[in-house]
Design an enzyme around this catalytic site. Structure first.
Site, PDB file in Angstrom:
ATOM      1  N   ASP A  37       0.157  -6.050  -3.864  1.00  0.00           N
ATOM      2  CA  ASP A  37       0.270  -5.796  -4.650  1.00  0.00           C
ATOM      3  C   ASP A  37      -1.389  -5.132  -5.186  1.00  0.00           C
ATOM      4  O   ASP A  37      -0.654  -5.659  -6.681  1.00  0.00           O
ATOM      5  CB  ASP A  37       0.741  -4.139  -4.789  1.00  0.00           C
ATOM      6  CG  ASP A  37       2.072  -4.063  -3.231  1.00  0.00           C
ATOM      7  OD1 ASP A  37       1.302  -3.095  -1.942  1.00  0.00           O
ATOM      8  OD2 ASP A  37       3.150  -4.242  -3.514  1.00  0.00           O
ATOM      9  N   HIS A  88      -3.164  -5.900  -0.273  1.00  0.00           N
ATOM     10  CA  HIS A  88      -2.857  -4.853  -0.010  1.00  0.00           C
ATOM     11  C   HIS A  88      -3.316  -3.975  -1.251  1.00  0.00           C
ATOM     12  O   HIS A  88      -3.109  -4.417  -2.474  1.00  0.00           O
ATOM     13  CB  HIS A  88      -1.551  -4.257   0.083  1.00  0.00           C
ATOM     14  CG  HIS A  88      -1.580  -2.881   0.260  1.00  0.00           C
ATOM     15  ND1 HIS A  88      -0.331  -1.477   0.011  1.00  0.00           N
ATOM     16  CD2 HIS A  88      -2.398  -1.488   0.130  1.00  0.00           C
ATOM     17  CE1 HIS A  88      -0.257   0.056  -0.266  1.00  0.00           C
ATOM     18  NE2 HIS A  88      -1.560  -0.426   0.320  1.00  0.00           N
ATOM     19  N   MET A 138       2.610   4.186   4.980  1.00  0.00           N
ATOM     20  CA  MET A 138       2.900   3.982   3.572  1.00  0.00           C
ATOM     21  C   MET A 138       4.509   4.821   3.564  1.00  0.00           C
ATOM     22  O   MET A 138       4.064   6.465   3.720  1.00  0.00           O
ATOM     23  CB  MET A 138       2.180   4.622   2.496  1.00  0.00           C
ATOM     24  CG  MET A 138       0.947   4.068   2.208  1.00  0.00           C
ATOM     25  SD  MET A 138       1.536   1.990   1.651  1.00  0.00           S
ATOM     26  CE  MET A 138       3.083   2.629  -0.265  1.00  0.00           C
TER      27      MET A 138
END
Length: 223
Positions: free
Chosen positions: A32, A63, A134
């Site tokens: 992330d 991501h 998400m």
């Protein structure tokens, strides 16, 4: 095929190489990247991704929770990075960016926040290798799973089936052995898990347990 991608956001950054080894049985590792602008948190950037690529043989799933991915995302299409995910809400031209990522050898993926509709992605679904839905608001770990996102998965999977294309559907946020079957039944096949893996003494065992949890359950939703 079910794929489990543990998120290092829940790992021990001081002992990160060790914690990467503890998930060697996973199908990939989720990184992330947050910039404290697109989301209200700051994690790490390209140097960390490059170093992780040097010390793990796991496919890397990046991501990008950042502003202006049209400018920055291509830098992440490096050796060892399997896929680069950018957000629909942040890009100026999702199709052009996806094509550039593919041209550089990375799989192109687009992410949708909970409040973002799937309409534009459905229109250009052939341009993407993966869609990330998400199941929490992006930016922080440890949030509760949002089952109201399941219709998005069903719509995306249905459209992919209509088009006859191979499309990975990823979910990220609140994934546990209890919530994973819900997302799997709605069409997801790639699951990001942070605390559900690293919050236990044996991350490898928890990864295996999550993979088993994706088996079809009685009364599950039709895809």
């Amino acid at each position: 095929m079910v794929r489990i991608h543990p998120s290092i956001l829940s790992a021990d950054f001081v002992n990160l190489e060790r914690d990467l080894e503890r998930i060697a049985s996973a199908d990939g590792v989720h990184l992330d990247v947050m910039d404290a602008h697109f989301v209200p948190n700051l994690t790490f950037g390209l140097p960390m991704v490059q170093r992780i690529a040097e010390v793990t043989s796991l496919p890397i799933d990046v991501h990008l929770m950042i502003d202006d991915p049209d400018t920055w995302a291509l830098q992440y299409a490096i050796d060892g990075v399997d896929s680069v995910t950018f957000h629909a809400e942040a890009t100026r031209d999702a199709v052009a960016l996806a094509r550039e990522l593919r041209a550089r050898g990375a799989r192109a993926a687009i992410a949708l926040k909970p409040g973002t509709a799937v309409d534009d992605v459905l229109e250009h679904l052939r341009e993407f290798d993966m869609v990330l839905v998400m199941t929490v608001e992006p930016g922080f770990g440890g949030q509760s799973f949002m089952p109201e996102m399941m219709p998005k998965l069903q719509e995306l999977r249905g459209r992919a089936d209509e088009l006859g294309i191979e499309l990975a559907l990823q979910v990220d946020g609140g994934i546990t052995a209890d919530t994973l079957p819900i997302a799997a039944a709605a069409g997801a096949d790639v699951f990001v898990a942070g605390s559900a893996v690293y919050g236990h003494a044996d991350p490898a065992e928890r990864t295996h347990a999550l993979r088993l949890a994706a088996a079809p359950q009685p009364g599950s939703l039709d895809r």
